[in-house]
Design a protein around this motif. Structure first.
Motif, short mmCIF file in Angstrom:
data_model
loop_
_atom_site.label_atom_id
_atom_site.label_comp_id
_atom_site.label_asym_id
_atom_site.label_seq_id
_atom_site.Cartn_x
_atom_site.Cartn_y
_atom_site.Cartn_z
N THR A 145 43.17 49.67 41.20
CA THR A 145 43.21 49.14 39.71
C THR A 145 42.77 47.74 39.86
N ILE A 146 41.70 47.22 39.07
CA ILE A 146 40.65 45.75 38.95
C ILE A 146 42.31 44.92 38.32
N VAL A 147 42.44 43.64 38.84
CA VAL A 147 43.23 42.74 38.75
C VAL A 147 42.22 41.15 37.88
N LEU A 148 42.11 41.40 36.63
CA LEU A 148 41.30 39.84 36.23
C LEU A 148 42.60 38.82 35.92
N PRO A 149 42.55 37.69 35.34
CA PRO A 149 43.03 36.80 34.97
C PRO A 149 43.61 37.24 33.70
N PRO A 150 43.99 35.77 33.20
CA PRO A 150 44.09 36.61 32.08
C PRO A 150 43.37 35.60 30.76
N LEU A 151 42.63 36.46 29.92
CA LEU A 151 41.80 36.46 28.96
C LEU A 151 41.90 35.40 27.84
N VAL A 152 41.55 34.70 26.90
CA VAL A 152 41.62 33.82 26.31
C VAL A 152 40.62 33.63 25.63
N GLU A 184 54.91 34.98 44.00
CA GLU A 184 55.67 33.98 44.00
C GLU A 184 55.95 33.07 42.89
N GLY A 185 57.41 33.05 42.16
CA GLY A 185 57.80 32.32 40.67
C GLY A 185 56.43 32.47 39.82
N GLY A 186 56.00 33.93 39.78
CA GLY A 186 55.35 34.15 38.56
C GLY A 186 53.63 33.80 39.23
N ARG A 187 53.72 33.24 39.65
CA ARG A 187 52.41 33.10 39.95
C ARG A 187 51.34 33.63 41.82
N ILE A 188 50.74 33.76 41.87
CA ILE A 188 49.82 34.18 42.85
C ILE A 188 50.08 33.33 43.64
N SER A 189 50.77 33.52 45.06
CA SER A 189 50.16 33.07 46.33
C SER A 189 50.15 32.94 46.92
N ALA A 190 49.05 33.96 47.46
CA ALA A 190 47.73 34.65 48.25
C ALA A 190 46.97 35.89 48.16
N THR A 250 41.91 45.27 43.43
CA THR A 250 40.52 45.33 43.21
C THR A 250 40.53 43.99 42.36
N LEU A 251 39.72 42.59 42.80
CA LEU A 251 39.06 42.08 42.18
C LEU A 251 38.21 41.98 41.69
N PRO A 252 37.86 40.86 41.03
CA PRO A 252 36.23 41.00 40.52
C PRO A 252 35.01 41.45 41.53
N ASP A 253 35.37 40.54 42.20
CA ASP A 253 33.66 40.40 43.42
C ASP A 253 34.11 41.67 43.88
N GLY A 254 34.88 43.06 43.56
CA GLY A 254 34.61 44.18 43.99
C GLY A 254 35.05 44.40 46.26
N SER A 255 36.27 43.34 46.14
CA SER A 255 37.20 43.61 47.63
C SER A 255 38.18 44.02 47.43
N GLN A 256 38.78 44.79 48.34
CA GLN A 256 40.17 45.19 47.97
C GLN A 256 41.48 43.83 48.44
N ARG A 257 42.29 43.43 48.30
CA ARG A 257 43.30 43.25 48.72
C ARG A 257 45.08 43.27 48.24
N ASP A 258 45.44 42.33 48.75
CA ASP A 258 47.10 42.50 48.65
C ASP A 258 46.92 41.73 47.74
N ILE A 259 47.91 40.87 46.64
CA ILE A 259 48.46 40.48 46.16
C ILE A 259 49.90 39.48 46.47
#
Length: 68
Positions: A42-49, A19-25, A7-16
């Motif tokens: 589960t909701i997926v968020l960017p790293p929080l600093v 590749e190489g430790g980074r989101i490629s699609a 689940t992305l922060p906007d509520g949409s469902q996606r596959d992630i």
């Protein structure tokens, strides 16, 4: 590596796809990815600093110094 049913922060469902430790699609949710990790919605968020600082503090135990 693919993570399904995220689940992305906007509520949409996606596959992630990662590749190489980074989101490629971000892909539509798939049920046919045999080696994927199912996140179960589960909701997926960017790293929080914590970028919170006080420019008028020394943080070294010294008294307060006004920021001019």
């Amino acid at each position: 590596m693919r993570f399904t049913n995220a689940t992305l922060p906007d509520g949409s469902q996606r596959d992630i796809e990662v590749e190489g430790g980074r989101i490629s699609a971000l892909l539509p949710v798939s049920t046919s990815a045999p080696d994927a990790v199912d996140l179960g919605g589960t909701i997926v968020l960017p790293p929080l600093v914590d970028g919170h600082i006080h420019l008028d503090k020394t943080l070294l135990g010294l008294p307060w110094i006004p920021n001019h």
